[in-house]
Scaffold this motif. Structure first.
Motif, mmCIF file in Angstrom:
data_model
loop_
_atom_site.group_PDB
_atom_site.id
_atom_site.type_symbol
_atom_site.label_atom_id
_atom_site.label_comp_id
_atom_site.label_asym_id
_atom_site.label_seq_id
_atom_site.Cartn_x
_atom_site.Cartn_y
_atom_site.Cartn_z
ATOM 1 N N TRP A 74 3.508 -8.190 -10.320
ATOM 2 C CA TRP A 74 2.070 -8.391 -10.437
ATOM 3 C C TRP A 74 1.409 -7.978 -9.137
ATOM 4 N N VAL A 75 0.310 -7.253 -9.245
ATOM 5 C CA VAL A 75 -0.405 -6.747 -8.081
ATOM 6 C C VAL A 75 -1.839 -7.245 -8.143
ATOM 7 N N LEU A 76 -2.327 -7.755 -7.028
ATOM 8 C CA LEU A 76 -3.744 -8.107 -6.913
ATOM 9 C C LEU A 76 -4.408 -7.113 -5.984
ATOM 10 N N GLU A 77 -5.453 -6.445 -6.487
ATOM 11 C CA GLU A 77 -6.218 -5.495 -5.690
ATOM 12 C C GLU A 77 -7.646 -6.009 -5.555
ATOM 13 N N GLU A 78 -8.155 -5.968 -4.336
ATOM 14 C CA GLU A 78 -9.490 -6.470 -4.030
ATOM 15 C C GLU A 78 -10.494 -5.330 -4.054
ATOM 16 N N ASN A 79 -11.720 -5.605 -4.564
ATOM 17 C CA ASN A 79 -12.727 -4.546 -4.557
ATOM 18 C C ASN A 79 -13.331 -4.378 -3.163
ATOM 19 N N GLU A 80 -14.213 -3.394 -3.024
ATOM 20 C CA GLU A 80 -14.652 -2.957 -1.695
ATOM 21 C C GLU A 80 -15.341 -4.043 -0.899
ATOM 22 N N ASP A 81 -16.173 -4.878 -1.541
ATOM 23 C CA ASP A 81 -16.898 -5.911 -0.801
ATOM 24 C C ASP A 81 -16.215 -7.275 -0.867
ATOM 25 N N ALA A 82 -14.973 -7.312 -1.367
ATOM 26 C CA ALA A 82 -14.166 -8.540 -1.426
ATOM 27 C C ALA A 82 -14.809 -9.627 -2.277
ATOM 28 N N SER A 83 -15.687 -9.235 -3.220
ATOM 29 C CA SER A 83 -16.333 -10.219 -4.092
ATOM 30 C C SER A 83 -15.513 -10.516 -5.341
ATOM 31 N N GLY A 84 -14.437 -9.795 -5.531
ATOM 32 C CA GLY A 84 -13.588 -9.990 -6.701
ATOM 33 C C GLY A 84 -12.426 -9.018 -6.665
ATOM 34 N N GLY A 85 -11.650 -9.015 -7.711
ATOM 35 C CA GLY A 85 -10.503 -8.130 -7.751
ATOM 36 C C GLY A 85 -9.895 -8.051 -9.126
ATOM 37 N N GLU A 86 -8.804 -7.303 -9.201
ATOM 38 C CA GLU A 86 -8.110 -7.070 -10.463
ATOM 39 C C GLU A 86 -6.631 -7.384 -10.299
ATOM 40 N N ILE A 87 -6.079 -8.095 -11.275
ATOM 41 C CA ILE A 87 -4.640 -8.302 -11.358
ATOM 42 C C ILE A 87 -4.080 -7.251 -12.305
ATOM 43 N N ARG A 88 -3.057 -6.530 -11.835
ATOM 44 C CA ARG A 88 -2.387 -5.527 -12.653
ATOM 45 C C ARG A 88 -0.918 -5.893 -12.765
ATOM 46 N N VAL A 89 -0.304 -5.535 -13.873
ATOM 47 C CA VAL A 89 1.098 -5.850 -14.109
ATOM 48 C C VAL A 89 1.870 -4.553 -14.292
ATOM 49 N N CYS A 90 3.064 -4.486 -13.676
ATOM 50 C CA CYS A 90 3.856 -3.269 -13.678
ATOM 51 C C CYS A 90 5.278 -3.609 -14.119
ATOM 52 N N PRO A 91 5.880 -2.848 -15.039
ATOM 53 C CA PRO A 91 7.264 -3.116 -15.437
ATOM 54 C C PRO A 91 8.249 -2.746 -14.341
ATOM 55 N N LEU A 92 9.321 -3.524 -14.236
ATOM 56 C CA LEU A 92 10.423 -3.230 -13.329
ATOM 57 C C LEU A 92 11.698 -3.090 -14.142
ATOM 58 N N ASP A 93 12.438 -2.037 -13.890
ATOM 59 C CA ASP A 93 13.698 -1.809 -14.596
ATOM 60 C C ASP A 93 14.758 -1.435 -13.576
ATOM 61 N N GLU A 94 15.582 -2.427 -13.191
ATOM 62 C CA GLU A 94 16.626 -2.232 -12.192
ATOM 63 C C GLU A 94 16.072 -1.605 -10.914
ATOM 64 N N GLY A 95 14.918 -2.105 -10.499
ATOM 65 C CA GLY A 95 14.327 -1.648 -9.257
ATOM 66 C C GLY A 95 13.407 -0.464 -9.368
ATOM 67 N N ALA A 96 13.260 0.105 -10.546
ATOM 68 C CA ALA A 96 12.340 1.217 -10.737
ATOM 69 C C ALA A 96 11.038 0.672 -11.314
ATOM 70 N N VAL A 97 9.905 0.954 -10.657
ATOM 71 C CA VAL A 97 8.620 0.456 -11.110
ATOM 72 C C VAL A 97 7.952 1.470 -12.021
ATOM 73 N N GLY A 98 7.368 0.967 -13.131
ATOM 74 C CA GLY A 98 6.654 1.822 -14.062
ATOM 75 C C GLY A 98 5.156 1.743 -13.836
ATOM 76 N N ALA A 99 4.405 2.437 -14.708
ATOM 77 C CA ALA A 99 2.950 2.476 -14.591
ATOM 78 C C ALA A 99 2.359 1.079 -14.776
ATOM 79 N N CYS A 100 1.369 0.748 -13.948
ATOM 80 C CA CYS A 100 0.752 -0.571 -13.985
ATOM 81 C C CYS A 100 -0.428 -0.583 -14.951
ATOM 82 N N ALA A 101 -0.699 -1.758 -15.540
ATOM 83 C CA ALA A 101 -1.788 -1.918 -16.493
ATOM 84 C C ALA A 101 -2.632 -3.121 -16.112
ATOM 85 N N HIS A 102 -3.877 -3.118 -16.574
ATOM 86 C CA HIS A 102 -4.784 -4.238 -16.292
ATOM 87 C C HIS A 102 -4.271 -5.519 -16.932
#
Length: 328
Positions: free
Chosen positions: A56-84
């Motif tokens: 799970w990744v949390l990214e903050e927007n430019e003015d730090a007023s909010g952000g987005e949590i994205r989820v990315c698959p992991l398969d034996e250490g290989a990360v796939g494309a992340c989704a909202h």
């Protein structure tokens, strides 16, 4: 903070690249083994499910007023494309468990805790933001600065059938600094170490189930401004300040504290709102994220040598960080 205890176990790190991309890297060398495109925000937190199937990744927007949590698959250490996965209000921090993703928010309506679970709507509970966080069985344990940042307090969160329940535990008194920078490291279910800055020096207090002992000064000041993170590794406490990792030997027979200072050659990000993810430990080493890259520090057991691993190639890596045990 998570830790992989055996120096012989295979493990890898999760962090970020210079363009904000999610990267998986070899924990011994720093070599990037896989990556996924970032979402365009500033990386502020990362967490991995206990079974290492998703990150799970949390990214903050430019003015730090909010952000987005994205989820990315992991398969034996290989990360796939992340989704909202979700939007957050204001600042936030994450902690992944089997029961769901804990999200701590500091938004316009104050501090709140919630748990994201598939198929349910997360309902927030009003509770102070965590300065340190760890798991004890089914409970989420927290060191809080309090709603008004005037009391150091242990708190617990439990996910029940009726929702999230937060209870207040031991009051550890007022923080030494304003704004506070105290951090807590559990040693067992009943005890831990509370680290703070007092008069420009680092102070440690042993905390039990009912009370805290008097502070012991490390004697490394004056001039220490903040503590960003703390951990325990190989019989030593690791205390991270703005540009130095202090390695403190625990359990010495004479009751003293042997201290080794490791200059990091870069500045550590200020974790002023929530706990820091710029210190991670695995095996016999600590990984520290600075604005000049990720540094690897070897901490051998029982008072053995402590040194910066100059072979670790982390100049293109950035925090926040997580470590994951590799599949056998």
């Amino acid at each position: 903070m998570q830790h992989i205890s055996s120096a012989d176990e295979a493990w890898y790190g999760v962090g970020f690249g210079l363009q904000g991309e999610v990267v998986v890297f070899d924990g011994k060398t720093g070599a990037v083994t896989s990556s996924a495109e970032g979402g365009g925000g500033t990386p502020r937190d990362v967490a991995v499910d206990p079974d290492a199937s998703r990150l799970w990744v949390l990214e903050e927007n430019e003015d730090a007023s909010g952000g987005e949590i994205r989820v990315c698959p992991l398969d034996e250490g290989a990360v796939g494309a992340c989704a909202h996965a979700a939007w957050v209000d204001g600042g936030a921090a994450l902690f992944a468990t089997d029961g769901g993703l804990w999200v701590f928010e500091q938004g316009a309506y104050g501090p709140r805790w919630k748990v994201l679970r598939e198929g349910t709507i997360a309902k927030g509970v009003y509770a102070p933001r965590p300065a340190s966080v760890w798991r004890e069985g089914d409970r989420m344990e927290v060191l809080s600065y309090g709603v008004n940042e005037d009391r150091l307090t242990r708190m617990s969160g439990t996910l029940t059938e009726n929702g999230l329940v937060v209870t207040t535990g031991l009051d550890l008194g007022a923080p030494a600094l304003q704004p506070p920078t105290a951090r807590f490291v559990p040693l067992s279910a009943e005890s831990g170490l509370l680290w703070d800055v007092v008069g420009g020096d680092i102070a440690a207090r042993k905390v039990g189930a009912q009370s805290a002992e008097a502070a012991v000064m490390l004697g490394v000041g004056p001039g220490i401004e903040r503590i960003e993170a703390a951990a325990v590794l190989g019989g030593a406490a690791l205390v991270l300040s703005t540009n130095t990792l202090w390695v403190v030997e625990l359990g010495q027979e004479n009751g003293g504290l042997g201290v080794t200072a490791i200059a990091l050659g870069g500045e550590v990000r200020r974790a002023g709102t929530f706990f820091s993810r710029d210190l991670a430990t695995a095996g016999d080493r600590a990984l520290v994220a600075t604005d000049q890259g990720v540094r690897a520090i070897v901490v051998e057991k029982d008072g053995g040598p402590v040194f910066l691993d100059e072979r670790f190639e982390g100049s293109s890596l950035r925090g926040p960080l997580w470590v994951v045990r590799a599949a056998n």
